[in-house]
Design a protein around this motif. Structure first.
Motif, PDB file in Angstrom:
ATOM      1  N   UNK A 198      11.099  10.697 101.842  1.00  0.00           N
ATOM      2  CA  UNK A 198      11.352   9.322 102.247  1.00  0.00           C
ATOM      3  C   UNK A 198      13.022   9.284 102.557  1.00  0.00           C
ATOM      4  N   UNK A 199      13.667   9.973 101.824  1.00  0.00           N
ATOM      5  CA  UNK A 199      15.043  10.257 102.057  1.00  0.00           C
ATOM      6  C   UNK A 199      15.486  10.680 103.287  1.00  0.00           C
ATOM      7  N   UNK A 200      14.497  11.765 103.940  1.00  0.00           N
ATOM      8  CA  UNK A 200      14.990  12.227 105.391  1.00  0.00           C
ATOM      9  C   UNK A 200      14.635  11.093 106.162  1.00  0.00           C
ATOM     10  N   UNK A 201      13.665  10.392 106.076  1.00  0.00           N
ATOM     11  CA  UNK A 201      13.280   9.195 107.166  1.00  0.00           C
ATOM     12  C   UNK A 201      14.453   8.321 106.881  1.00  0.00           C
ATOM     13  N   UNK A 202      14.962   7.872 105.720  1.00  0.00           N
ATOM     14  CA  UNK A 202      15.979   6.883 105.710  1.00  0.00           C
ATOM     15  C   UNK A 202      17.486   7.270 106.374  1.00  0.00           C
ATOM     16  N   UNK A 203      17.522   8.484 106.228  1.00  0.00           N
ATOM     17  CA  UNK A 203      18.876   9.372 106.937  1.00  0.00           C
ATOM     18  C   UNK A 203      19.052   9.107 108.360  1.00  0.00           C
ATOM     19  N   UNK A 204      17.712   9.272 109.066  1.00  0.00           N
ATOM     20  CA  UNK A 204      17.754   9.116 110.320  1.00  0.00           C
ATOM     21  C   UNK A 204      17.283   7.948 110.500  1.00  0.00           C
ATOM     22  N   UNK A 205      17.366   6.707 109.996  1.00  0.00           N
ATOM     23  CA  UNK A 205      17.022   5.323 110.407  1.00  0.00           C
ATOM     24  C   UNK A 205      15.520   5.097 110.690  1.00  0.00           C
ATOM     25  N   UNK A 206      14.486   5.859 109.911  1.00  0.00           N
ATOM     26  CA  UNK A 206      13.054   5.594 109.941  1.00  0.00           C
ATOM     27  C   UNK A 206      12.514   4.568 109.313  1.00  0.00           C
ATOM     28  N   UNK A 207      13.331   3.437 109.038  1.00  0.00           N
ATOM     29  CA  UNK A 207      12.594   2.392 108.301  1.00  0.00           C
ATOM     30  C   UNK A 207      11.651   1.800 108.841  1.00  0.00           C
ATOM     31  N   UNK A 208      10.972   1.878 110.101  1.00  0.00           N
ATOM     32  CA  UNK A 208       9.836   1.412 110.483  1.00  0.00           C
ATOM     33  C   UNK A 208       8.599   2.443 110.066  1.00  0.00           C
ATOM     34  N   UNK A 209       9.171   3.620 110.017  1.00  0.00           N
ATOM     35  CA  UNK A 209       8.076   4.752 109.516  1.00  0.00           C
ATOM     36  C   UNK A 209       7.911   4.499 107.893  1.00  0.00           C
ATOM     37  N   UNK A 210       8.973   4.193 107.073  1.00  0.00           N
ATOM     38  CA  UNK A 210       8.870   4.088 105.925  1.00  0.00           C
ATOM     39  C   UNK A 210       7.838   2.889 105.393  1.00  0.00           C
ATOM     40  N   UNK A 211       8.055   1.810 106.301  1.00  0.00           N
ATOM     41  CA  UNK A 211       7.281   0.463 106.159  1.00  0.00           C
ATOM     42  C   UNK A 211       5.537   1.069 106.321  1.00  0.00           C
ATOM     43  N   UNK A 212       5.508   1.860 107.711  1.00  0.00           N
ATOM     44  CA  UNK A 212       4.163   2.200 107.773  1.00  0.00           C
ATOM     45  C   UNK A 212       3.604   3.233 106.438  1.00  0.00           C
ATOM     46  N   UNK A 213       4.533   3.993 105.948  1.00  0.00           N
ATOM     47  CA  UNK A 213       4.240   4.830 104.920  1.00  0.00           C
ATOM     48  C   UNK A 213       3.671   4.151 103.673  1.00  0.00           C
ATOM     49  N   UNK A 214       4.543   2.907 103.376  1.00  0.00           N
ATOM     50  CA  UNK A 214       4.204   2.176 102.291  1.00  0.00           C
ATOM     51  C   UNK A 214       2.720   1.195 102.322  1.00  0.00           C
ATOM     52  N   UNK A 215       2.553   1.029 103.591  1.00  0.00           N
ATOM     53  CA  UNK A 215       1.072   0.275 103.922  1.00  0.00           C
ATOM     54  C   UNK A 215      -0.129   1.108 103.813  1.00  0.00           C
ATOM     55  N   UNK A 216       0.263   2.142 104.645  1.00  0.00           N
ATOM     56  CA  UNK A 216      -0.939   3.279 104.923  1.00  0.00           C
ATOM     57  C   UNK A 216      -1.259   4.134 103.425  1.00  0.00           C
ATOM     58  N   UNK A 217      -0.422   4.518 102.696  1.00  0.00           N
ATOM     59  CA  UNK A 217      -0.424   5.367 101.510  1.00  0.00           C
ATOM     60  C   UNK A 217      -1.594   4.963 100.669  1.00  0.00           C
ATOM     61  N   UNK A 218      -1.704   3.616 100.166  1.00  0.00           N
ATOM     62  CA  UNK A 218      -3.064   3.373  99.589  1.00  0.00           C
ATOM     63  C   UNK A 218      -4.091   3.744 100.128  1.00  0.00           C
ATOM     64  N   UNK A 219      -4.668   3.614 101.214  1.00  0.00           N
ATOM     65  CA  UNK A 219      -5.503   3.972 102.148  1.00  0.00           C
ATOM     66  C   UNK A 219      -5.877   5.442 102.037  1.00  0.00           C
ATOM     67  N   UNK A 220      -4.684   6.242 102.544  1.00  0.00           N
ATOM     68  CA  UNK A 220      -4.913   7.631 102.714  1.00  0.00           C
ATOM     69  C   UNK A 220      -4.752   8.618 101.147  1.00  0.00           C
ATOM     70  N   UNK A 221      -4.477   8.003 100.342  1.00  0.00           N
ATOM     71  CA  UNK A 221      -4.308   8.573  98.977  1.00  0.00           C
ATOM     72  C   UNK A 221      -5.280   8.117  98.007  1.00  0.00           C
ATOM     73  N   UNK A 222      -5.524   6.747  97.886  1.00  0.00           N
ATOM     74  CA  UNK A 222      -6.388   6.379  96.806  1.00  0.00           C
ATOM     75  C   UNK A 222      -7.772   6.280  97.237  1.00  0.00           C
ATOM     76  N   UNK A 223      -8.100   5.913  98.565  1.00  0.00           N
ATOM     77  CA  UNK A 223      -9.702   5.611  98.725  1.00  0.00           C
ATOM     78  C   UNK A 223     -10.362   7.104  99.119  1.00  0.00           C
ATOM     79  N   UNK A 224      -9.658   8.101  99.478  1.00  0.00           N
ATOM     80  CA  UNK A 224     -10.353   9.325  99.612  1.00  0.00           C
ATOM     81  C   UNK A 224     -10.710   9.570  98.113  1.00  0.00           C
ATOM     82  N   UNK A 225     -10.302   9.427  96.962  1.00  0.00           N
ATOM     83  CA  UNK A 225     -10.550   9.693  95.734  1.00  0.00           C
ATOM     84  C   UNK A 225     -11.538   9.037  95.119  1.00  0.00           C
ATOM     85  N   UNK A 226     -11.919   7.942  95.607  1.00  0.00           N
ATOM     86  CA  UNK A 226     -13.052   7.058  95.271  1.00  0.00           C
ATOM     87  C   UNK A 226     -14.501   7.981  95.181  1.00  0.00           C
ATOM     88  N   UNK A 227     -15.218   7.796  94.167  1.00  0.00           N
ATOM     89  CA  UNK A 227     -16.570   8.649  94.499  1.00  0.00           C
ATOM     90  C   UNK A 227     -16.574   9.893  94.266  1.00  0.00           C
TER      91      UNK A 227
END
Length: 270
Positions: A198-227
């Motif tokens: 996240x720091x590397x993204x912020x240091x090169x102005x990747x705020x759009x990608x940080x927002x994408x990470x925040x929105x997508x991480x629950x689906x990529x990290x939590x949902x695959x663990x269900x069941x």
């Protein structure tokens, strides 16, 4: 004994091949892709593009200032009626990997800049590979994920747009770190990986990608663990994920403080 020794040698070679083949492929991919501009010592891309007309020249100017023992100014009067320089996050003035280019002479700057872009193809493919492996994919499928990620339209279509390409290379590392943090005994390591990405993204102005990470991480990290069988309860996984996200975000913002201070000053100047 001879047969057993040959079998051991064959097994060792197979393990080495399985372990180091992805590394070789991910290093070779950008070299092959950018072989011509590297050999010709020029910027990536035909004709005039953002690298040649803007970002490349800005980075070269910043590099000359650092070699002279001076930090790049937060504001420059050399362009138009004045414009932000080091305080502009898109120039990635505080991005750590950028300082690798100080090792190259100015005469080779176009090729060095192209190699710098290629390095982020390797970083992105490596992160996608580890993410796929951590989600249960085999070696072959993980390599397909790594190459598929950096061969996607986002990477190939934006390889002259540094503020888009660089943060994208670190995006899979954010997901990989958060996924590791939800596993028993790996919370600290996973959180630190996500925070660094996240720091590397912020240091090169990747705020759009940080927002994408925040929105997508629950689906990529939590949902695959269900069941699926797990070494910890679902509530434990949820709390580990939330805690890792908060701590990683705070650490990432903290490591981006130098750039943020300059950017706030730029707001005052404008």
């Amino acid at each position: 004994q001879v047969v057993a020794s040959r079998a051991m040698i064959r097994d060792s070679l197979q393990r080495c091949l399985q372990r180091f083949l992805p590394v070789f492929v991910y290093l070779a991919f950008p070299v092959v892709m950018y072989a011509r501009p590297l050999a010709q010592n020029r910027f990536r891309g035909p004709g005039i593009n953002d690298l040649q007309s803007q970002l490349g020249l800005f980075w070269l100017s910043a590099q000359e200032s650092l070699r002279a023992g001076e930090w790049p100014a937060g504001w420059t009067d050399a362009l138009f009626a004045g414009m932000p320089f080091a305080s502009n996050a898109q120039l990635a003035s505080f991005y750590p990997l950028k300082f690798l280019m100080l090792l190259t002479p100015d005469a080779l700057f176009p090729a060095a800049f192209t190699a710098f872009i290629g390095l982020h193809f390797t970083i992105g493919s490596g992160g996608a590979h580890l993410l796929a492996r951590s989600m249960g994919a085999g070696q072959g499928f993980a390599m397909a994920a790594g190459l598929g990620y950096v061969a996607s339209g986002w990477f190939v279509g934006h390889d002259t747009h540094i503020p888009i390409l660089l943060p994208a290379a670190w995006l899979p590392w954010v997901f990989y770190g958060l996924l590791r943090a939800t596993r028993s005994g790996q919370w600290l390591v996973g959180t630190l990986i996500a925070a660094g990405a996240l720091a590397m993204q912020a240091l090169c102005a990747g705020f759009q990608l940080i927002l994408y990470a925040a929105l997508a991480s629950p689906f990529l990290v939590l949902l695959p663990r269900l069941g699926r069988p797990s070494d910890r309860s679902w509530s434990g996984i949820l709390w580990a994920f939330v805690g890792a996200g908060v701590v990683a975000g705070a650490l990432g913002v903290g490591m981006d403080a130098w750039q943020s201070v300059w950017s706030f000053r730029m707001s005052e100047w404008s």
